[in-house]
Design an enzyme around this catalytic site. Sequence first.
Site, mmCIF file in Angstrom:
data_model
loop_
_atom_site.group_PDB
_atom_site.id
_atom_site.type_symbol
_atom_site.label_atom_id
_atom_site.label_comp_id
_atom_site.label_asym_id
_atom_site.label_seq_id
_atom_site.Cartn_x
_atom_site.Cartn_y
_atom_site.Cartn_z
ATOM 1 N N GLU A 9 0.806 -1.227 0.000
ATOM 2 C CA GLU A 9 0.000 0.000 0.000
ATOM 3 C C GLU A 9 0.837 1.274 0.000
ATOM 4 O OE1 GLU A 9 -2.507 -2.434 3.067
ATOM 5 O OE2 GLU A 9 -0.427 -2.399 2.429
ATOM 6 N N ASP A 83 -1.689 -5.147 3.638
ATOM 7 C CA ASP A 83 -1.829 -5.473 5.065
ATOM 8 C C ASP A 83 -2.790 -6.634 5.277
ATOM 9 O OD1 ASP A 83 -0.119 -3.436 5.715
ATOM 10 O OD2 ASP A 83 -1.695 -2.000 6.182
ATOM 11 N N ASP A 85 -5.399 -7.370 7.013
ATOM 12 C CA ASP A 85 -6.695 -7.142 7.644
ATOM 13 C C ASP A 85 -7.706 -7.014 6.512
ATOM 14 O OD1 ASP A 85 -6.195 -4.647 6.557
ATOM 15 O OD2 ASP A 85 -5.989 -3.623 8.470
ATOM 16 N N GLU A 87 -9.316 -4.495 5.288
ATOM 17 C CA GLU A 87 -9.064 -3.382 4.383
ATOM 18 C C GLU A 87 -7.924 -3.735 3.432
ATOM 19 O OE1 GLU A 87 -10.681 0.250 3.306
ATOM 20 O OE2 GLU A 87 -11.213 -0.921 5.076
ATOM 21 N N TYR A 299 2.098 -5.165 13.242
ATOM 22 C CA TYR A 299 0.975 -4.413 12.680
ATOM 23 C C TYR A 299 0.144 -3.764 13.782
ATOM 24 C CZ TYR A 299 -2.758 -3.237 9.441
ATOM 25 O OH TYR A 299 -3.678 -2.551 8.675
ATOM 26 N N ARG A 301 -2.948 -2.266 13.737
ATOM 27 C CA ARG A 301 -4.417 -2.317 13.776
ATOM 28 C C ARG A 301 -4.833 -3.745 14.119
ATOM 29 N NH1 ARG A 301 -3.388 1.127 9.442
ATOM 30 N NH2 ARG A 301 -4.024 3.274 9.871
ATOM 31 N N HIS A 344 -4.392 -12.730 14.503
ATOM 32 C CA HIS A 344 -3.447 -11.627 14.475
ATOM 33 C C HIS A 344 -2.619 -11.615 15.760
ATOM 34 C CE1 HIS A 344 -6.085 -9.248 11.407
ATOM 35 N NE2 HIS A 344 -5.601 -10.366 10.930
#
Length: 734
Positions: A9, A83, A85, A87, A299, A301, A344
């Site tokens: 990203e 990433d 997740d 998103e 990470y 989040r 996670h």
Amino acid sequence: MAKNLVIVESPAKAKTIKNFLGKDYEVLASKGHIRDLPKSSFGIKIEDGKFIPEYRVTKDHSDIAKKIKESAKKADTVYIATDEDREGEAIGYHIAYMLNRGKDIEKFPRIAFHEITKKAIKNALENPRTLNMDNVNAQQARRLLDRIVGYRLSPLLGQKIQRGLSAGRVQSSALKLIVDREREIQKFIPVEYWSVLGYFKKTESSLIEFENNKIEKLSIKNKDEADNILNSLKALTYKVENIEKKERKTNSLPPFMTSTLQQTASSMLGFSPKKTMQIAQKLYEGVKTPVGNMGIITYMRTDSLNIAKEAQDAAVEFIKNEFGDKYLNPTVYKSKAQGAQEAHEAIRPTEVKLTPYDLRNYLSSDEFRLYQLIYNRFIASQMKPAIFEIQNIIFASSKGKFKTSGRKLIFDGFYRIYGDKDRDKVLPDFKVGEELKLEDIKAEQHFTEPPSRYSEASLIKELEKRGIGRPSTYAPTITLLQNREYVKTEKKQLIPTEIAFKVIEILEKYFPNIVDANFTAKMEEELDEIAEHKKDWQEVLEEFYEPFIKQIEEGKKNIPSQKVAKPLEGEFCPECGGQLLLRKGRYGEFIACSNFPKCKYTRQMDGTEKPKPKETDIKCDKCGSPMVIKTSRKGEEFLACSNYPKCKNAKPLKEPEKIGIKCPECGKEIVEKKSKKGVYYTCEDYPNCKFSSNFKPTDKKCPECGYIMGERTFRNKEIYECLNKSCKHREDKK
């Protein structure tokens, strides 16, 4: 030529990963979502109960999309490395869709990692998987739900209250919490009560404060009652009635997840959630270290408290070497957060060997403080509790008792890593039956206090507790409420504005589910169930859409206008004679003519009139009307059609001056512009190209990343500074 293409990203992440891979790999950054719903329209087709998103490559991503396509054609293998997740999964899906027109998405190898280290990247490349469409669909469902609410409910609020308002599932539920707390405060009636304090003296020691422990809180209601008690307790003999000593353990806290990191950084460092996440993003994507560029935290989040076995082993080894076995307490934590993604990891340092001390000269002050917070919390989570000796001593007379408490640290445990200990309150040695002299006694007045307003940290804690939103939504939600001027922040407290009360009153009456915390939490659970392949995302959308649209239609008919349009008695427009009205706009109250839009007379509340646009001889090239000179919010003058709002043609008053430097993003010219805040520089193709800088760009290249350098003054020195926000290189101007 690179044989493989890796797509991530962010440019900073791309730069770090490129350091770990050889010449056979090219690493490109998509800079977020390449495809998204259009801003100018609803962007969702609804056919036969199916919701079809009309994604398109966004204007500001057209150049990078073209570059990715060209590189993908030359590569043997294209890795999606966004990433891990929902998103990130959706961003990867849109990249794959763009590259292969929606066909054979599974052919693109998907690599995922919780940390950006050489070992993690190598392991991910050796163990690729396919895109997780359940996670993609969960993100699509969230995106479409937010679009449905935003593009159907927000215009209705603008129509009924004032322009520029917005509503959303998480946003409106959070705002209701803030408004409800303010209502409690407004209704609160303080209650008076008194406490009685005795001051005793042991031989050759200072005064010790004791509180009367036989009087219940609130039981002494006024000064007269307090004075009567004071008089009855004076001139009495007091003896030690009881000495109680017991040990109490204070356990270490688990490593951080997103919500607890934001809360702790707010209370201990004074960082806003937005600032915390921005700094954590940099630490995750990669910074300079003694062993090269790498990500130094996992990470950021996450709602999980899991830690990798090898990370725990490294912490155990560190504690043994630094403090000894007696401090060691390996612990596995389990998240209590609703819908926590246990696959996670918690937020932790990627390399325990890289202590905050080792990185002090490589990080900015804020980066260092946040890294130290994360590092110490992780190490402390694997250490033994601190042990205190608690002392409770009671002195009694024939008519009353006093009590005091103290504590003494016996074993520092996890406090050892923090380097500071809670101050002890060690009491003198007493014996049961020992007499003590009463030196003074007094009463203090108190009042019960209303519940405190939410701070950013306590609001996040409440959102997490109620299951409203997820780690990635906490900071953006609070930022949105502040940007929309629904709340203002004073002394770290969130205070709702008048418009917030109006919005919540309407939503409570006509759209109760939108502000219902339980409904919002249930929607989050359904999104989790989509990600777990337990629910169909189209069915979730349909169940929400039908009743919601019915509420919208009823709201259009039934919600009375809340707009302020109060006639000013005896005041008429100096231009057309029409009645003047008191109106309320996005930026406060103003006075306007009732014959708008035929008459556009307005003036401010202080009586000053808004400057009239200057007329010109230039004709509008769209409708032929005269053009006028107006001033933008940035303080820049521009040409606009006098037939506004029927014709919205506008153009610069004069072409911005080119400075002779090419834009590093698209290759076009950089131009100089002026605003109320001073001179700044943008690409001539703005807003299609987003390059912008407050420092004057030069043709000098950064020796570290190859980006262009800008001129600026730093600590009274003329310097060059890299204009790449992810690169911190600067040097003296020679």
